[in-house]
Design an enzyme around this catalytic site. Structure first.
Site, mmCIF file in Angstrom:
data_model
loop_
_atom_site.group_PDB
_atom_site.id
_atom_site.type_symbol
_atom_site.label_atom_id
_atom_site.label_comp_id
_atom_site.label_asym_id
_atom_site.label_seq_id
_atom_site.Cartn_x
_atom_site.Cartn_y
_atom_site.Cartn_z
ATOM 1 C CB CYS A 41 -4.143 -1.173 5.463
ATOM 2 S SG CYS A 41 -3.199 -0.541 6.875
ATOM 3 C CD GLU A 79 -2.414 1.232 2.811
ATOM 4 O OE1 GLU A 79 -3.495 1.845 2.920
ATOM 5 O OE2 GLU A 79 -1.857 0.659 3.771
ATOM 6 C CE LYS A 104 -8.396 0.544 4.119
ATOM 7 N NZ LYS A 104 -7.414 1.285 4.956
#
Length: 563
Positions: free
Chosen positions: A427, A315, A376
C-alpha cells in the site's frame, strides 16, 4: 555567491538595509502630530495590501493540485513553481511565509480531499500540517532570491522541503511531491538517475528558471532595467536553461531489456461496499477472492486462459487471520490448490502480542501451504497505529476505532514466489523512496504492490497511488504489478507505461507476462545521496544569504558613520 549590487533593479526590497528617506522638519512635525493607527487598522491595511498576492498564491496552489491525478495536468506543476517564485519576489521573510501558507493550504486541501472518506476534519488538519513545511520553504526562498543564481538555490529548497516532509514526523507523509505529478512527463526519466528527488529538482529548477526569464522580460517591457543588452542576454539564458532542464530527461536511457519473464494473474475480488466500513460481514472479502480464483482455475482447466506461474492477491484479501480462524485457512487452501500455483495472499495476522496485529503478504503454496511472508514496515500513523495512544485517545475518542496498533516489519519484502524472486511492497509504502529501493537492492526482479484502496474508492486516491507505481517502475527499471481489492489493479512496464488496469469496484482478473530484470539503475546505486546533497546545498545557500546580508548591512552602517 554574493548579493546583487544595489544598482541592479533585480534586487528585492529587504535585500539590505533600505535607505532612509530625507524628511523635511515641517513634514516630520506633521507626522509626529498625526494619530497613530490602531492595531486593527494596521492589520486591516496589511491584509488589504497582501490580498492580491495571496489570491494569486492560492490560485497557484490549486493549479498545483490539478497537476496530480486524477486530473494529471502535469505542466501545471511547472507553471505553479514558476508563478510561486514570482509571487515571492520583493517580499520580506514574514510575507513570504504567509504566501507559502496561502499557496500550500489550498494545494493540500484539494490534493488530500480523498481523506473525507474517513472524516473531513482529517483533510483540514493534515493539510494544515503539511502546509507548514512549505511555509518554511517559502520564507527561505525569499532569502535566497537575494543571491546570484537564485533559481538554483530555490530548486534545492524544494528538495529540502520534500526530504524533511517525507521523514518527519512519525516517518513522514510524501504525498504532494513534485515528482508524483510528473510520472509521465519529460522529467520522468530523471528518476533512473537520482530517484524521485531528482525529478522534483528538475521540475523546480526548470520552473524557477522560467520565472527568472519572465521577470527579466517584464522589466524590459516596463523599461525598468537600464542594462538592456545584459538583461536580454540574462533573460534569454534563463529561458534556454529552463528548456534544457525540461528536455534533459529525454536523453536519459530507460532500460527495459528483460532477463526473463513470469506469467502472473492478479485477482481483484472486490469489496462489499466502499468507504470506512468496506469489510462488510466476516469472510465476505475472502470469499470474493476465493470465488474469483476458483473461476480462474475453471477457465484454465477449460483452456480459455493460459495457466499463470503465480497468482497475486491484494492487501487484506483475507479479512480474517487464517492462522486464527480455520475456516479462512481452509478457504485459502481450497483456492490455491484449485489454481495449482503459489498465491501471494494479503492478510492481517495477530501478533506478536495481544496488543498488535501485522499486515502481511504470505506466499501460499498448493502443496506445502503458507511459507515465506513479508510484514509491512511502515504502518500509517493514525490509520494503522496511534502514536501516544494513552494521551491522544482521551482527547480524540475516535482514535479508539483503531483497537490495535500494527506491528512494523523489520525486513524487505523480497520473496521467492514460484519461479520468480519478487519484492512485495504494501500500500502506502510505494510512496517512500527507501523502502522500494531497499527491496530492489535486496534482489527483487519485479515489484508487487499489494494495496487496499476500498476506503478511498472513487476519490482520486487510487489514481495518485498508481502514479507512484509508474515512477517507481522507471526509477528502478522494474515491472510493477499493483494488486488492489477494489481497484485500481494494474500492470506497469519498466518504462512506466500502464499496460493493463482494472476498473474500480469490479471483480476482475488481469493476466500478463511481466519482464524480470537484474540490472540496477544509477538511482539504485547512489541511493539517497543526490537528495541529501541537493538539500544541503539549499540550506547552505540560506546561510550564505544571511551572512552576506549581515556583512552588507555592517558595511553600509560603517560607511554612514564615517560620513
Amino acid at each position: 555567491m554574493r548579493l546583487r549590487p544595489p544598482d541592479d533593479p533585480a534586487v528585492p526590497s529587504g535585500a539590505g538595509r533600505a535607505a532612509q528617506p530625507v524628511v523635511a522638519p515641517a513634514a516630520a512635525a506633521a507626522q509626529a502630530a498625526a494619530p497613530r493607527p490602531s492595531r486593527r487598522e494596521r492589520w486591516t491595511a496589511t491584509a488589504r495590501a497582501a490580498a492580491p498576492r495571496s489570491g494569486v498564491a492560492a490560485a497557484l496552489g490549486l493549479a498545483m493540485a490539478a497537476a496530480f491525478p486524477p486530473y494529471g495536468v502535469w505542466p501545471l506543476s511547472l507553471v505553479a513553481v514558476a508563478g510561486f517564485a514570482l509571487v515571492l519576489r520583493d517580499r520580506t521573510v514574514r510575507q513570504g511565509a504567509w504566501l507559502g501558507f496561502a499557496f500550500a493550504f489550498p494545494f493540500f486541501l484539494w490534493l488530500l480531499v480523498w481523506l473525507r472518506s474517513v472524516i473531513w476534519i482529517a483533510v483540514v488538519v493534515l493539510s494544515g500540517v503539511e502546509a507548514l513545511y512549505l511555509v518554511l520553504m517559502a520564507a527561505l526562498m525569499v532569502l535566497v532570491q537575494r543571491l546570484r543564481a537564485w533559481p538554483l538555490w530555490c530548486a534545492c529548497l524544494w528538495v529540502t522541503q520534500e526530504l524533511v516532509r517525507d521523514r518527519l514526523p512519525f516517518g513522514g507523509f510524501p504525498w504532494g511531491r513534485l515528482a508524483f505529478a510528473n510520472t509521465a512527463s519529460p522529467f520522468t526519466p530523471l528518476a533512473a538517475l537520482g530517484g524521485a528527488p531528482l525529478v522534483s529538482f528538475g521540475v523546480a529548477l526548470s520552473g524557477t528558471l522560467l520565472a527568472a526569464a519572465l521577470l527579466r522580460a517584464h522589466r524590459l517591457y516596463r523599461r525598468t532595467d537600464p542594462r538592456t543588452l545584459r538583461a536580454v542576454l540574462t533573460g534569454a539564458g534563463a529561458l534556454v536553461l529552463s528548456a534544457a532542464v525540461f528536455c534533459a530527461g529525454l536523453f536519459v536511457p530507460v532500460h527495459t531489456n528483460a532477463d526473463g519473464h513470469v506469467r502472473i494473474a492478479v485477482v481483484q475480488g472486490n469489496v462489499q461496499q466502499p468507504g470506512m466500513h468496506f469489510l462488510g460481514r466476516p469472510m465476505k472479502i475472502l470469499d470474493n477472492h476465493v470465488q474469483a480464483t476458483l473461476k480462474l482455475a475453471a477457465d484454465i482447466k477449460a483452456g480459455r486462459v493460459p495457466k499463470p506461474d503465480i497468482v497475486l492477491w491484494p492487501e487484506n484479501s483475507s479479512d480474517l487471520d487464517p492462522f486464527t480462524y480455520p475456516q479462512a485457512y481452509d478457504k485459502i487452501t481450497e483456492a490455491v490448490q484449485a489454481v495449482g500455483v503459489p498465491v501471494l495472499v494479503g492478510a492481517l495476522v495477530d501478533g506478536p502480542d495481544k496488543d498488535h496485529v501485522q499486515n502481511e503478504g504470505i506466499v501460499w503454496d498448493p502443496v506445502t501451504g503458507p511459507g515465506a511472508h513479508y510484514t509491512k514496515q511502515h504502518p500509517v500513523p493514525f490509520g494503522e497505529y496511534v502514536p501516544f495512544r494513552k494521551q491522544l485517545t482521551k482527547i480524540v475518542p475516535m482514535l479508539n476505532e483503531i483497537p490495535r496498533d500494527f506491528y512494523p516489519g523489520k525486513t524487505t519484502g523480497v520473496m521467492q514466489i514460484g519461479p520468480a524472486r519478487l519484492g512485495d511492497v504494501i500500500c502506502f509504502e510505494v510512496a517512500y523512496d527507501g523502502i522500494v529501493r531497499d527491496t530492489v537492492n535486496a534482489g527483487a526482479r519485479a515489484i508487487v504492490v499489494q494495496t487496499n484502496n476500498a476506503t478511498y474508492g472513487r476519490t482520486g486516491q487510487p489514481e495518485q497511488q498508481l502514479a507512484m507505481s509508474r515512477l517507481r517502475a522507471v526509477e528502478h527499471g522494474r515491472a510493477v504489478v499493483t494488486a488492489a481489492t477494489s481497484g485500481i489493479s494494474a500492470i506497469v512496464a519498466p518504462d512506466g507505461k500502464i499496460e493493463q488496469r482494472s476498473k474500480e469496484f469490479t471483480q476482475q482478473v488481469i493476466s500478463a507476462d511481466i519482464p524480470l530484470r537484474d540490472e540496477k539503475t544509477l538511482a539504485d546505486r547512489v541511493g539517497a545521496a543526490p537528495e541529501w546533497t541537493l538539500a544541503m546545498v539549499g540550506l547552505l545557500s540560506c546561510a550564505a544569504a544571511v551572512a552576506i546580508g549581515r556583512f552588507e548591512r555592517t558595511r553600509t552602517a560603517k560607511g554612514q558613520t564615517q560620513q
